[in-house]
Design an enzyme around this catalytic site. Structure first.
Site, short mmCIF file in Angstrom:
data_model
loop_
_atom_site.label_atom_id
_atom_site.label_comp_id
_atom_site.label_asym_id
_atom_site.label_seq_id
_atom_site.Cartn_x
_atom_site.Cartn_y
_atom_site.Cartn_z
N ARG A 194 7.59 0.12 2.03
CA ARG A 194 7.68 -0.98 3.08
C ARG A 194 5.98 -2.07 2.60
NH1 ARG A 194 5.84 3.42 4.56
NH2 ARG A 194 3.25 4.58 6.33
N ARG B 212 -9.56 -8.75 9.88
CA ARG B 212 -9.05 -9.24 9.19
C ARG B 212 -10.85 -10.89 9.39
NH1 ARG B 212 -3.55 -8.18 8.94
NH2 ARG B 212 -3.33 -6.63 7.02
N ASP C 223 -7.89 3.67 9.18
CA ASP C 223 -6.99 3.11 8.34
C ASP C 223 -9.06 3.59 7.94
OD1 ASP C 223 -5.52 1.93 6.80
OD2 ASP C 223 -4.63 0.49 8.23
N ARG D 94 0.86 -0.68 -0.12
CA ARG D 94 0.59 -0.31 -0.15
C ARG D 94 0.23 0.93 0.58
NH1 ARG D 94 -2.26 -1.78 3.88
NH2 ARG D 94 -4.70 -2.27 3.05
N TYR D 95 1.93 1.92 0.68
CA TYR D 95 2.93 2.50 1.13
C TYR D 95 3.76 2.21 -0.10
CZ TYR D 95 -0.72 3.30 4.52
OH TYR D 95 -1.74 3.25 5.77
N CYS E 27 -11.73 -8.26 15.53
CA CYS E 27 -11.11 -8.21 13.59
C CYS E 27 -11.43 -7.89 12.38
CB CYS E 27 -10.53 -9.72 13.31
SG CYS E 27 -8.90 -9.76 12.91
N ASP F 87 -11.87 -0.56 12.57
CA ASP F 87 -12.81 -0.99 11.35
C ASP F 87 -13.37 -1.12 11.04
OD1 ASP F 87 -9.90 0.48 10.61
OD2 ASP F 87 -9.62 -1.66 11.22
N LYS G 232 -3.31 4.77 6.25
CA LYS G 232 -3.81 5.54 7.43
C LYS G 232 -4.00 7.03 7.56
CE LYS G 232 -2.36 1.32 10.76
NZ LYS G 232 -1.35 0.63 9.09
N CYS H 130 -10.02 -11.44 18.05
CA CYS H 130 -10.49 -10.90 18.44
C CYS H 130 -11.71 -10.47 17.93
CB CYS H 130 -9.98 -9.43 18.61
SG CYS H 130 -7.52 -9.97 19.20
N CYS I 112 -4.17 -17.00 14.04
CA CYS I 112 -4.23 -16.20 15.20
C CYS I 112 -4.48 -17.07 16.66
CB CYS I 112 -4.85 -15.57 15.36
SG CYS I 112 -4.80 -13.98 14.17
#
Length: 350
Positions: A96, A114, A311, A92-93, A112, A274, A318, A109, A105
Site C-alpha cells: 500500500r 504533519r 507509529d 512504507r508498507y 497534527c 505522535d 505502526k 488540529c 485541511c
C-alpha cells in the site's frame, strides 16, 4: 442581511469569536506564525466557551503551550520523508501507498503529526507531480491499496477527486482505495452526492476513514454526511488520537466509540500521540493508553474496540501497543487474564 459564518483563519478571528483574549495575543501570534489555524463554523459551534478545559477547543484553538518543545519531538515524527520516492507518495508498507494530493485541511488540529507540512501556504501536487505519482502506482504491481491522505483529500472538488479515481480504476492491481478525512465532522456540507459519486469506481472497493476524537463531534449533520457514504455502499471506519484532556478517561473514550458504532462506523485505530513539535501537553503516556484499553475491554461491545497503535518514529510503521492478557505459566501452558483482571489457566487444569 445575514452573513454566513466563516472559517476562523486569523488570530484576530479567533479573538473576535471569544476563543482567545487580548492578553494571550503576544504568545499566540508566535504560534500562529508557525502553525496554521482553521476552525470551521461546524467546529466553532461545538465549543463551550464557559468551559476552560473544553475538549473541542483543546483540539483546534491555538495554545501557547505549542511553543514548548521537548528534545524527542521532530518535524517528521513518523518518518514519511524516508519512504517518499517522489512528491505525493509515501511507500512504507509493501502492499500500500499513501497518496498526498493536497496539504490543505478544512481544520487544523493542534496535535497534527504533519503540522510542519500543512497549511494555506503548502502547495498541492502539480499536474506533472500527480501524473508521476499515479505512474509510480501503476509501475508497482505489489500496490494493492491506495490511501488518500494529506492534508485532507476531501477538501478537493468532486471533479478533481473523480479524475484521480478514474486513473486508479485503470490500474488493475489496485483493488482498494481508502480515504482518510475529517471533513464529515469539520464541514459536513462538503459531503455532497457528487463527491460521494466521485469516490465510487467500478471494480475497486472504497473505504472512508473518519477522524473523530470526541463524541460531541458526531453531530446530526456529521452523521447525515456519513450516512451519504454508507447508504451509497461505501463502508466507514474511524481513527482517533488519544489526547490528554480530550478523551483520556474510560467514559469519554467509550462514549466516542459507542457513538461511532451507532453511526455505523467501525472503530479502527486509536493512535498514540505522535512526537510532533509543540504537542507534549496533548500526549498521554503509553501506560495510560493501555489502562484505557483495558477499561474498554469487556465493558463495551466488541464493535467498540479500536486497535491502540504507535507509529514508530523514524518511519518504521505502526505497531499495536495494547495491553497483553496472555503469559506462559512456566509449565507448558498459559495464564490468561479476563476483563475483570482475574487470571486463569489455559488449558484448564484437570
Amino acid at each position: 442581511m445575514n452573513v454566513a459564518p466563516k472559517t476562523l483563519r486569523q488570530l484576530s478571528d479567533v479573538e473576535a469569536a471569544g476563543l482567545a483574549t487580548a492578553e494571550q495575543r503576544a504568545a499566540l501570534e508566535k504560534v500562529a506564525a508557525q502553525y496554521a489555524i482553521a476552525i470551521t463554523p461546524s467546529i466553532e459551534g461545538l465549543i463551550d466557551r464557559a468551559d476552560p478545559h473544553d475538549p473541542i477547543a483543546r483540539q483546534f484553538v491555538p495554545d501557547a503551550a505549542e511553543l514548548t518543545t521537548v528534545p524527542q519531538e521532530r518535524a517528521d515524527p513518523i518518518g514519511d520523508d524516508a519512504h517518499s520516492p517522489l512528491p505525493g507518495i509515501v511507500h512504507r508498507y509493501p502492499d500500500r501507498v499513501l497518496l498526498k494530493l493536497t496539504h490543505v485541511c478544512a481544520v487544523y488540529c493542534r496535535f497534527c503529526f504533519r503540522r510542519e507540512m500543512v497549511g494555506p501556504g503548502a502547495e498541492p501536487l502539480t499536474a506533472q507531480q500527480r501524473d508521476a505519482a499515479l505512474g509510480y502506482i501503476a509501475a508497482h504491481p505489489e500496490i494493492w491499496e491506495v490511501i488518500f491522505t494529506g492534508g485532507d483529500p476531501l477538501v478537493l472538488s468532486p471533479r478533481r477527486i473523480k479524475e484521480v479515481m478514474t486513473r486508479l480504476a485503470a490500474i488493475d492491481h489496485v483493488k482498494v482505495v481508502r480515504v482518510h478525512t475529517r471533513v464529515p465532522v469539520a464541514e459536513p456540507s462538503r459531503i455532497t452526492p457528487a463527491l460521494v459519486k466521485a469516490l465510487k469506481i467500478k471494480g475497486k472497493a472504497t473505504y472512508v476513514v473518519l477522524h473523530a476524537n470526541h463524541a460531541r463531534e458526531l453531530t446530526d449533520a456529521a452523521r447525515e454526511a456519513c450516512d451519504r457514504f454508507i447508504d451509497s455502499g461505501i463502508p466507514m471506519l474511524s481513527q482517533s488520537v488519544l489526547l490528554n484532556g480530550v478523551n483520556d478517561d474510560p467514559q469519554t473514550l467509550g462514549a466516542l466509540m459507542r457513538k461511532l458504532v451507532e453511526c455505523r462506523i467501525k472503530p479502527y485505530y486509536l493512535h498514540h500521540g505522535d512526537l510532533a513539535p509543540g504537542t507534549s501537553h496533548l500526549r498521554t503516556s503509553i501506560d495510560r493508553g493501555q489502562d484505557l484499553m483495558r477499561a474498554l475491554r469487556g465493558r463495551y461491545s466488541g464493535l467498540c474496540q479500536p486497535e491502540y497503535v504507535l507509529d514508530i518514529p523514524g518511519g518504521h510503521g505502526k505497531s499495536p501497543i495494547g495491553p497483553n492478557y496472555l503469559a506462559p505459566d512456566g509449565a507448558g501452558g498459559w495464564r490468561v487474564e479476563d476483563f475483570n483482571g482475574a487470571s486463569h489457566c489455559y488449558p484448564p487444569k484437570t
